[in-house]
Scaffold this motif. Structure first.
Motif, PDB file in Angstrom:
ATOM      1  N   UNK A  32      14.299  14.389  -5.585  1.00  0.00           N
ATOM      2  CA  UNK A  32      13.882  13.765  -6.846  1.00  0.00           C
ATOM      3  C   UNK A  32      15.038  13.559  -7.812  1.00  0.00           C
ATOM      4  N   UNK A  33      16.178  14.175  -7.500  1.00  0.00           N
ATOM      5  CA  UNK A  33      17.331  14.017  -8.382  1.00  0.00           C
ATOM      6  C   UNK A  33      18.119  12.750  -8.082  1.00  0.00           C
ATOM      7  N   UNK A  34      17.895  12.145  -6.920  1.00  0.00           N
ATOM      8  CA  UNK A  34      18.606  10.914  -6.584  1.00  0.00           C
ATOM      9  C   UNK A  34      17.659   9.756  -6.289  1.00  0.00           C
ATOM     10  N   UNK A  35      16.384  10.027  -6.170  1.00  0.00           N
ATOM     11  CA  UNK A  35      15.417   8.971  -5.844  1.00  0.00           C
ATOM     12  C   UNK A  35      15.360   7.948  -6.973  1.00  0.00           C
ATOM     13  N   UNK A  36      15.268   6.701  -6.602  1.00  0.00           N
ATOM     14  CA  UNK A  36      15.179   5.613  -7.565  1.00  0.00           C
ATOM     15  C   UNK A  36      13.772   5.588  -8.168  1.00  0.00           C
ATOM     16  N   UNK A  37      13.645   5.771  -9.475  1.00  0.00           N
ATOM     17  CA  UNK A  37      12.312   5.800 -10.076  1.00  0.00           C
ATOM     18  C   UNK A  37      11.550   4.489  -9.930  1.00  0.00           C
ATOM     19  N   UNK A  38      12.242   3.393  -9.694  1.00  0.00           N
ATOM     20  CA  UNK A  38      11.534   2.121  -9.518  1.00  0.00           C
ATOM     21  C   UNK A  38      10.808   2.064  -8.176  1.00  0.00           C
ATOM     22  N   UNK A  39      11.173   2.939  -7.234  1.00  0.00           N
ATOM     23  CA  UNK A  39      10.553   2.931  -5.924  1.00  0.00           C
ATOM     24  C   UNK A  39       9.459   3.957  -5.733  1.00  0.00           C
ATOM     25  N   UNK A  40       9.281   4.843  -6.690  1.00  0.00           N
ATOM     26  CA  UNK A  40       8.243   5.869  -6.594  1.00  0.00           C
ATOM     27  C   UNK A  40       6.906   5.289  -7.040  1.00  0.00           C
ATOM     28  N   UNK A  41       5.855   5.628  -6.305  1.00  0.00           N
ATOM     29  CA  UNK A  41       4.522   5.154  -6.696  1.00  0.00           C
ATOM     30  C   UNK A  41       3.472   6.121  -6.169  1.00  0.00           C
ATOM     31  N   UNK A  42       2.393   6.211  -6.908  1.00  0.00           N
ATOM     32  CA  UNK A  42       1.253   7.032  -6.519  1.00  0.00           C
ATOM     33  C   UNK A  42       0.049   6.103  -6.424  1.00  0.00           C
ATOM     34  N   UNK A  43      -0.686   6.235  -5.344  1.00  0.00           N
ATOM     35  CA  UNK A  43      -1.873   5.408  -5.114  1.00  0.00           C
ATOM     36  C   UNK A  43      -3.072   6.343  -4.998  1.00  0.00           C
ATOM     37  N   UNK A  73      10.135  17.673 -18.703  1.00  0.00           N
ATOM     38  CA  UNK A  73       9.884  16.359 -19.282  1.00  0.00           C
ATOM     39  C   UNK A  73       8.809  15.626 -18.501  1.00  0.00           C
ATOM     40  N   UNK A  74       7.987  14.891 -19.229  1.00  0.00           N
ATOM     41  CA  UNK A  74       6.957  14.063 -18.603  1.00  0.00           C
ATOM     42  C   UNK A  74       7.290  12.600 -18.864  1.00  0.00           C
ATOM     43  N   UNK A  75       6.918  11.767 -17.880  1.00  0.00           N
ATOM     44  CA  UNK A  75       7.214  10.345 -17.926  1.00  0.00           C
ATOM     45  C   UNK A  75       5.933   9.588 -17.593  1.00  0.00           C
ATOM     46  N   UNK A  76       5.560   8.699 -18.484  1.00  0.00           N
ATOM     47  CA  UNK A  76       4.304   7.966 -18.326  1.00  0.00           C
ATOM     48  C   UNK A  76       4.297   7.133 -17.059  1.00  0.00           C
ATOM     49  N   UNK A  77       3.140   7.109 -16.415  1.00  0.00           N
ATOM     50  CA  UNK A  77       2.896   6.206 -15.299  1.00  0.00           C
ATOM     51  C   UNK A  77       2.035   5.061 -15.803  1.00  0.00           C
ATOM     52  N   UNK A  78       2.314   3.885 -15.310  1.00  0.00           N
ATOM     53  CA  UNK A  78       1.513   2.717 -15.675  1.00  0.00           C
ATOM     54  C   UNK A  78       0.977   2.074 -14.407  1.00  0.00           C
ATOM     55  N   UNK A  79      -0.200   1.497 -14.528  1.00  0.00           N
ATOM     56  CA  UNK A  79      -0.799   0.808 -13.386  1.00  0.00           C
ATOM     57  C   UNK A  79       0.051  -0.416 -13.076  1.00  0.00           C
ATOM     58  N   UNK A  80       0.446  -0.534 -11.809  1.00  0.00           N
ATOM     59  CA  UNK A  80       1.245  -1.694 -11.407  1.00  0.00           C
ATOM     60  C   UNK A  80       0.447  -2.607 -10.485  1.00  0.00           C
ATOM     61  N   UNK A  81      -0.600  -2.080  -9.936  1.00  0.00           N
ATOM     62  CA  UNK A  81      -1.516  -2.830  -9.075  1.00  0.00           C
ATOM     63  C   UNK A  81      -2.803  -2.019  -9.051  1.00  0.00           C
ATOM     64  N   UNK A  82      -3.809  -2.541  -8.408  1.00  0.00           N
ATOM     65  CA  UNK A  82      -5.066  -1.806  -8.362  1.00  0.00           C
ATOM     66  C   UNK A  82      -4.843  -0.444  -7.708  1.00  0.00           C
ATOM     67  N   UNK A  83      -5.111   0.601  -8.454  1.00  0.00           N
ATOM     68  CA  UNK A  83      -5.035   1.992  -8.024  1.00  0.00           C
ATOM     69  C   UNK A  83      -3.626   2.440  -7.644  1.00  0.00           C
ATOM     70  N   UNK A  84      -2.584   1.746  -8.124  1.00  0.00           N
ATOM     71  CA  UNK A  84      -1.198   2.148  -7.890  1.00  0.00           C
ATOM     72  C   UNK A  84      -0.525   2.301  -9.247  1.00  0.00           C
ATOM     73  N   UNK A  85       0.163   3.435  -9.421  1.00  0.00           N
ATOM     74  CA  UNK A  85       0.863   3.732 -10.661  1.00  0.00           C
ATOM     75  C   UNK A  85       2.337   3.955 -10.371  1.00  0.00           C
TER      76      UNK A  85
END
Length: 173
Positions: A32-43, A73-85
């Motif tokens: 998690x220290x090197x992962x690109x945050x633009x590629x992480x997603x939760x469905x 620290x917490x970072x907001x998740x936003x819906x990017x597609x149906x049921x994907x944040x």
């Protein structure tokens, strides 16, 4: 880092959950220290009658050293597609800064640094709510264009709500 523990939690829910062991192994390999945050997603595969409370989805990055330095620290998740944040684009630079801080601690004292990475949501009831025999599944994507990996598969909704009482699931909105 001695212990960077990846975790996925669901706020406001209780019960015993069974996490997919193959996914846990893959998550352990994720840094998690090197992962690109633009590629992480939760469905979340939610049954009819269940939603996510507005503003309740987030990821958390925590780190601490034996010397007493720490952050949570917490970072907001936003819906990017149906049921994907995904991590809110406005939070991604702050997420990268937290990654850099924890990585610097790890380089300085790898055996004296601990941390965790997780995601949480607060579910809510839509309309009459879900059927009592409904199931929830949660999947996670670790890298851009990667497949979603099962984290929780077909967990009975009643095992997730407080005391198995569907009325404990608050209305959305």
């Amino acid at each position: 880092m001695k212990h960077m523990i990846p975790a996925l939690g669901i706020l406001a829910l209780t019960g015993c959950l069974s996490v997919n062991p193959v996914t846990l192994l893959r998550l352990a390999a994720l840094d998690p220290l090197t992962a690109d945050p633009t590629g992480m997603a939760v469905q979340m595969d939610l049954p009819d009658g269940v939603g996510v409370t507005d503003g309740s989805a987030f990821v958390r990055l925590q780190a601490e050293t034996e010397g007493g330095a720490q952050f949570d620290e917490v970072f907001a998740l936003v819906a990017s597609a149906q049921q994907v944040w995904r991590i809110d684009p406005n939070e991604q630079d702050r997420f990268r800064a937290a990654q850099a801080r924890a990585a610097a601690w790890e380089r300085a004292a790898p055996d004296a640094t601990n941390g965790s990475f997780g995601a949480s949501f607060s579910p809510c009831r839509l309309g009459e709510g879900p059927a009592e025999d409904a199931f929830v599944s949660i999947n996670i994507q670790l890298e851009p264009e990667a497949s979603f990996l099962p984290l929780l598969s077909e967990v009975p909704i009643l095992s997730l709500v407080e005391e198995g009482d569907m009325e404990a699931l608050r209305p959305c909105g």
